[in-house]
Motif scaffolding. Structure first.
Motif, short mmCIF file in Angstrom:
data_model
loop_
_atom_site.label_atom_id
_atom_site.label_comp_id
_atom_site.label_asym_id
_atom_site.label_seq_id
_atom_site.Cartn_x
_atom_site.Cartn_y
_atom_site.Cartn_z
N LYS A 12 0.80 -1.22 0.00
CA LYS A 12 0.00 0.00 0.00
C LYS A 12 0.84 1.28 0.00
O LYS A 12 1.79 1.40 0.75
CB LYS A 12 -0.92 0.01 1.22
CG LYS A 12 -1.97 -1.10 1.20
CD LYS A 12 -2.90 -0.99 2.40
CE LYS A 12 -4.01 -2.04 2.33
NZ LYS A 12 -4.94 -1.91 3.47
N THR A 58 -1.54 1.65 -7.71
CA THR A 58 -2.13 2.97 -7.44
C THR A 58 -1.51 4.02 -8.35
O THR A 58 -2.20 4.93 -8.85
CB THR A 58 -1.94 3.34 -5.96
OG1 THR A 58 -2.58 2.34 -5.15
CG2 THR A 58 -2.54 4.70 -5.65
N ALA A 89 -5.31 -1.92 -4.97
CA ALA A 89 -4.96 -0.53 -5.27
C ALA A 89 -5.71 0.37 -4.30
O ALA A 89 -6.64 -0.07 -3.61
CB ALA A 89 -5.30 -0.16 -6.72
N GLU A 90 -5.30 1.63 -4.24
CA GLU A 90 -5.94 2.60 -3.35
C GLU A 90 -6.39 3.81 -4.17
O GLU A 90 -5.68 4.81 -4.28
CB GLU A 90 -4.95 3.03 -2.26
CG GLU A 90 -4.56 1.90 -1.32
CD GLU A 90 -3.44 2.29 -0.37
OE1 GLU A 90 -3.73 2.51 0.82
OE2 GLU A 90 -2.29 2.38 -0.82
N VAL A 103 -4.90 8.30 -5.42
CA VAL A 103 -4.46 8.63 -6.78
C VAL A 103 -3.87 10.04 -6.83
O VAL A 103 -2.82 10.27 -7.46
CB VAL A 103 -5.63 8.48 -7.78
CG1 VAL A 103 -5.37 9.27 -9.06
CG2 VAL A 103 -5.84 7.00 -8.11
#
Length: 398
Positions: free
Chosen positions: A198, A225, A239-240, A244
């Motif tokens: 992350k 990301t 993904a986060e 972005v």
């Protein structure tokens, strides 16, 4: 000359030397199952004892939350410490007060004494002035050989160092010299490989490095990301999306400082995350909606290795893919082996750290050939973030 006071600057003979060490070791069936941390501090303990110092060991074990807890007593570690250093090790039932003072008073030059868990006292983690003073009362000099605890402003890492002449032990010294060579005054180009699941856990690392290195290789789930931030669909990949904009800010800062951001151009995808799952390599711009990215592909590996070839200094934290589950360890192992070879044959200064990283380098059989591998997780990460480390700052000269 090093910017930190070391044992070379200390007169040890006949002195009571309080030595902060990391003995927070794994246990199994009441015995130490991995003595790596003990072996790391053995040279410092033996050097002080050989020079006639009286070695008084300070350490924590577990998280007793300021209360005595037999399961977290350092008495369970005494035998293992003695076996590693090849000397008798005495034990005191407290780290301050009458028991500790009596044990110290009975020492001869060259003796080694382990005091009870510093975290049995609430004053340790609060960096309480009175607790630090009670510790300092036991010694003439203070030596910190526990870089892994140096990011904590505790009584036994920071408070005591303000009350006694303070020095870095040999393990701490090696760590500080390696880190200084990697980001303090490095040979350029400097390439950083930063991986992991992350972005949220390494925002400060990425922001600091984007203005301090020449190329930043981003791998693992974090890379997804960044791909999203460039408008690339990543299917079911970890993904986060809410980060972005953060990724775009980091890329803009890197561009401004002349740091290349290196992202995957091809990726290994699968429909499920499990060992031996059916997988294939696709272009990073062509990830199917029902697939997830679990590693980088051969073209991306070649790109990463190309940056390693250009580098004079390499900083590594985190895997390039889901290395715990084969075959998604391919890229991490390939790049680690390549970095080890460049270190061995071309003089690359390679410095790595963090729990996952150490495991990945061991998996690749590459750790022995890296210039330096730090086992200090939190402290290493905070150093990458550019944050001051309280237990280090008090050892600076001047």
């Amino acid at each position: 000359m090093t910017a930190f006071r070391t044992l070379d600057d200390a007169d040890l003979a006949g002195k009571r030397v309080l030595v902060r060490v990391d003995l927070n070791v794994p246990m199994a069936d009441g015995k130490v199952s991995d003595d790596t941390r003990i072996r790391a501090v053995a040279p410092t303990i033996n050097e002080i004892a050989d020079k006639g110092g009286r070695v008084i060991l300070l350490a924590h074990f577990g998280r007793p939350k300021g209360q005595p807890n037999d399961a977290m007593s350092l008495k369970h570690i005494v035998t293992a410490v003695g076996a590693v250093i090849g000397r008798p090790v005495a034990f005191a039932d407290d780290c301050i007060g009458a028991d500790a003072e009596a044990a110290v008073a009975g020492m001869q030059d060259g003796d080694v004494l382990l005091l009870e868990n510093t975290r049995f006292h609430a004053g340790e983690e609060k960096n309480d002035e009175a607790f630090a003073a009670a510790l300092a009362k036991l010694g003439d000099l203070y030596v910190n050989d526990a870089f892994s605890a140096a990011h904590r402003a505790h009584g036994s890492t920071e408070g005591i160092a303000r009350k006694l002449p303070a020095y870095a032990g040999r393990s701490m010294q090696r760590e500080l010299e390696a880190l200084e060579s990697a980001l303090g005054k490095p040979e350029r180009p400097v390439v950083a490989v930063i991986g992991g699941a992350k972005v949220s856990s390494k925002i400060d690392v990425l922001e600091n490095l984007s203005s301090n290195v020449d190329a930043l290789v981003i791998g693992g789930g974090m890379a997804n990301t960044f791909l999203l931030a460039k408008g690339v669909a990543v299917g079911k990949s970890l993904a986060e999306p809410d980060l972005v904009e953060t990724a775009r800010r980091i890329m803009a800062a890197a561009d401004k400082s002349g740091c290349a951001i290196v992202l995957p151009v091809d990726v290994v995808v699968a429909s499920e995350f499990k060992a031996g799952a059916a997988s294939r390599t696709v272009d990073a711009n062509a990830v199917p909606d029902d697939q997830m990215i679990l590693d980088i592909g051969p073209q991306s590996i070649a790109t990463v290795n190309g940056w390693i070839d250009k580098a004079k200094t390499l900083v590594w934290n985190g895997p390039l893919g889901a290395f715990e589950v084969p075959p998604f360890d391919t890229a991490t192992v390939a790049a680690a082996k390549h970095a080890a070879e460049r270190t061995r044959t071309a003089g690359l200064n390679s410095v790595a750290g963090g729990g996952e990283t150490v495991s990945a380098l061991h998996l690749a059989g590459a750790s022995d050939d890296f210039s330096f591998v730090s086992t200090a997780g939190g402290a290493f990460l905070e150093w990458l973030e550019g944050k001051p480390l309280p237990g280090v700052d008090v050892l600076r000269q001047g």
